[in-house]
Design a protein around this motif. Structure first.
Motif, PDB file in Angstrom:
ATOM      1  N   THR A  78      64.995  -8.406  15.031  1.00 49.99           N
ATOM      2  CA  THR A  78      64.204  -8.470  13.809  1.00 49.99           C
ATOM      3  C   THR A  78      62.785  -8.842  14.198  1.00 49.99           C
ATOM      4  N   VAL A  79      61.812  -8.009  13.829  1.00 59.33           N
ATOM      5  CA  VAL A  79      60.410  -8.238  14.175  1.00 59.33           C
ATOM      6  C   VAL A  79      59.645  -8.606  12.909  1.00 59.33           C
ATOM      7  N   GLN A  80      59.202  -9.853  12.875  1.00 57.72           N
ATOM      8  CA  GLN A  80      58.465 -10.342  11.697  1.00 57.72           C
ATOM      9  C   GLN A  80      59.216  -9.992  10.404  1.00 57.72           C
ATOM     10  N   GLY A  81      60.541 -10.163  10.430  1.00 56.04           N
ATOM     11  CA  GLY A  81      61.361  -9.918   9.248  1.00 56.04           C
ATOM     12  C   GLY A  81      61.834  -8.492   9.072  1.00 56.04           C
ATOM     13  N   LYS A  82      61.392  -7.560   9.927  1.00 55.19           N
ATOM     14  CA  LYS A  82      61.799  -6.169   9.809  1.00 55.19           C
ATOM     15  C   LYS A  82      62.802  -5.810  10.897  1.00 55.19           C
ATOM     16  N   GLU A  83      63.886  -5.141  10.510  1.00 52.65           N
ATOM     17  CA  GLU A  83      64.956  -4.803  11.452  1.00 52.65           C
ATOM     18  C   GLU A  83      64.527  -3.675  12.384  1.00 52.65           C
ATOM     19  N   LEU A  84      64.894  -3.827  13.651  1.00 53.49           N
ATOM     20  CA  LEU A  84      64.564  -2.832  14.673  1.00 53.49           C
ATOM     21  C   LEU A  84      65.794  -2.623  15.536  1.00 53.49           C
ATOM     22  N   LYS A  85      66.238  -1.389  15.655  1.00 55.68           N
ATOM     23  CA  LYS A  85      67.445  -1.084  16.416  1.00 55.68           C
ATOM     24  C   LYS A  85      67.202  -1.243  17.914  1.00 55.68           C
ATOM     25  N   ALA A  86      68.276  -1.494  18.649  1.00 56.50           N
ATOM     26  CA  ALA A  86      68.194  -1.541  20.111  1.00 56.50           C
ATOM     27  C   ALA A  86      67.642  -0.219  20.626  1.00 56.50           C
ATOM     28  N   GLY A  87      66.808  -0.295  21.679  1.00 52.95           N
ATOM     29  CA  GLY A  87      66.226   0.923  22.230  1.00 52.95           C
ATOM     30  C   GLY A  87      64.861   0.671  22.813  1.00 52.95           C
ATOM     31  N   THR A  88      64.162   1.752  23.157  1.00 48.50           N
ATOM     32  CA  THR A  88      62.836   1.683  23.767  1.00 48.50           C
ATOM     33  C   THR A  88      61.802   2.252  22.798  1.00 48.50           C
ATOM     34  N   TYR A  89      60.685   1.539  22.679  1.00 47.38           N
ATOM     35  CA  TYR A  89      59.638   1.929  21.746  1.00 47.38           C
ATOM     36  C   TYR A  89      58.275   1.887  22.425  1.00 47.38           C
ATOM     37  N   ALA A  90      57.406   2.817  22.026  1.00 47.45           N
ATOM     38  CA  ALA A  90      55.999   2.691  22.378  1.00 47.45           C
ATOM     39  C   ALA A  90      55.384   1.648  21.455  1.00 47.45           C
ATOM     40  N   LEU A  91      54.468   0.859  22.011  1.00 48.95           N
ATOM     41  CA  LEU A  91      53.786  -0.171  21.227  1.00 48.95           C
ATOM     42  C   LEU A  91      52.344   0.248  20.997  1.00 48.95           C
ATOM     43  N   PHE A  92      51.926   0.302  19.745  1.00 51.67           N
ATOM     44  CA  PHE A  92      50.537   0.582  19.402  1.00 51.67           C
ATOM     45  C   PHE A  92      50.010  -0.543  18.532  1.00 51.67           C
ATOM     46  N   ALA A  93      48.692  -0.673  18.500  1.00 56.37           N
ATOM     47  CA  ALA A  93      48.043  -1.642  17.620  1.00 56.37           C
ATOM     48  C   ALA A  93      46.921  -0.952  16.867  1.00 56.37           C
ATOM     49  N   ILE A  94      46.697  -1.401  15.661  1.00 52.13           N
ATOM     50  CA  ILE A  94      45.523  -0.992  14.894  1.00 52.13           C
ATOM     51  C   ILE A  94      44.735  -2.275  14.650  1.00 52.13           C
ATOM     52  N   PRO A  95      43.763  -2.576  15.524  1.00 51.93           N
ATOM     53  CA  PRO A  95      43.051  -3.849  15.421  1.00 51.93           C
ATOM     54  C   PRO A  95      42.026  -3.849  14.289  1.00 51.93           C
ATOM     55  N   ASN A  96      41.912  -4.984  13.655  1.00 50.76           N
ATOM     56  CA  ASN A  96      40.807  -5.270  12.753  1.00 50.76           C
ATOM     57  C   ASN A  96      40.267  -6.643  13.131  1.00 50.76           C
ATOM     58  N   GLU A  97      39.236  -7.079  12.486  1.00 48.46           N
ATOM     59  CA  GLU A  97      38.550  -8.285  12.953  1.00 48.46           C
ATOM     60  C   GLU A  97      39.428  -9.520  12.879  1.00 48.46           C
ATOM     61  N   ASN A  98      40.229  -9.646  11.800  1.00 51.65           N
ATOM     62  CA  ASN A  98      41.033 -10.855  11.632  1.00 51.65           C
ATOM     63  C   ASN A  98      42.543 -10.594  11.661  1.00 51.65           C
ATOM     64  N   LYS A  99      42.949  -9.346  11.469  1.00 53.54           N
ATOM     65  CA  LYS A  99      44.369  -8.998  11.466  1.00 53.54           C
ATOM     66  C   LYS A  99      44.585  -7.703  12.224  1.00 53.54           C
ATOM     67  N   TRP A 100      45.767  -7.586  12.825  1.00 52.41           N
ATOM     68  CA  TRP A 100      46.158  -6.351  13.493  1.00 52.41           C
ATOM     69  C   TRP A 100      47.440  -5.823  12.852  1.00 52.41           C
TER      70      TRP A 100
END
Length: 281
Positions: free
Chosen positions: A83-105
């Motif tokens: 569970t990532v920040q309250g959201k369910e994520l199945k076992a496996g491999t994922y690419a990680l991306f970010a959308i940065p903003n000044e105070n939150k991503w």
């Protein structure tokens, strides 16, 4: 002229094939493996340096998809559902991306982990999870892009992202309690049919105590609603090894009938041969 160009091409290929010089990558690859509770987590990413550049808001623009590193995709793998920040994520491999903003991503877990770098536009159907995280100003400068597993507990951790003077942390939880509870239930209720069967067949194959193997195979068959022909075959062999020829013949006949019903010629022959050997045919 054509011969001259051909010679140049051959020389070029020769130099390429014989190249022995290795040079360091400007953004070296890193692989981090971390056990979190009973979940194996693996992180693979490349690590660029600042090199006197302004990072966020310039080299890494605000509001744009960033690959969270350099070169090929940054990847994270989980051996169990999380569970990532309250959201369910199945076992496996994922690419990680970010959308940065000044105070939150925004941090994106993307099911297509095989492409090179960030896509121009994210395919919504491939977004396994997207979470928002706050960023914090660091009191020092981090020259080399760094990712780490922090705040480890038996039930979770934080994926830390540090570069320049910015820190972002992505919290995730692992199902340790659920796994342990299932293991406890299994152990406390005793072995199942597969456990008894595997132990009995191992004893038969390794020439160990045949009487003990007979006890285990009987328990396995008693716990199996409809034993398969190959299971009955092993039971008959164990009975024969334990000196119970009458019982072996009776079970071999059942295995033979089940083999014929299944249309398996190999087991039909093996059972027939054994019954002949034991004087039943």
């Amino acid at each position: 002229m054509k011969k001259f160009m051909l010679c140049l091409a051959v020389l070029g290929m020769t130099f390429t094939a014989n190249a022995q010089i290795q040079t360091p990558q400007p953004s070296p690859f890193s692989k981090v493996e971390q056990k979190v509770g009973l979940t194996d987590v693996t992180l693979e990413y490349s690590r660029p340096n600042m090199r006197e550049r302004t990072i966020f808001g310039d080299l890494v623009p605000y509001g744009k998809v960033w690959r969270l590193g350099a070169n090929t995709n940054t990847k994270i793998s989980f051996s169990t559902d999380v569970t990532v920040q309250g959201k369910e994520l199945k076992a496996g491999t994922y690419a990680l991306f970010a959308i940065p903003n000044e105070n939150k991503w925004e941090i994106v877990f993307y099911s297509n982990a095989s492409n090179w770098g960030a896509p121009q536009e994210l395919d919504e159907s491939k977004i396994a999870a997207k979470v928002n995280v706050e960023t914090y100003k660091l009191p020092m400068t981090i020259e080399t892009f760094t990712m780490s597993f922090d705040d480890l507990t038996s039930n979770g951790a934080t994926l830390g992202i540090l570069w320049a003077n910015v820190y972002a942390g992505v919290k995730f939880e692992v199902p340790t309690d659920k796994i342990v509870a299932a293991n406890i239930d299994k152990v406390m209720t005793g072995p199942n049919a597969d456990d008894y069967y595997a132990a009995a067949v191992y004893y038969l194959q390794e020439g160990k105590d045949a009487k003990q193997a007979k006890i285990w195979i009987d328990k396995a068959m008693a716990m199996t609603p409809k034993p398969a022909f190959y299971q009955l075959r092993q039971q008959s062999l164990i009975y024969a090894k334990a000196g119970d020829k009458k019982g072996a013949i009776e079970i071999a006949k059942k295995s033979l009938a089940a083999s014929k019903e299944a249309g398996n010629p190999d087991y039909i022959k093996m059972n027939t041969d054994s019954l002949k050997e034991w004087g039943a045919m």
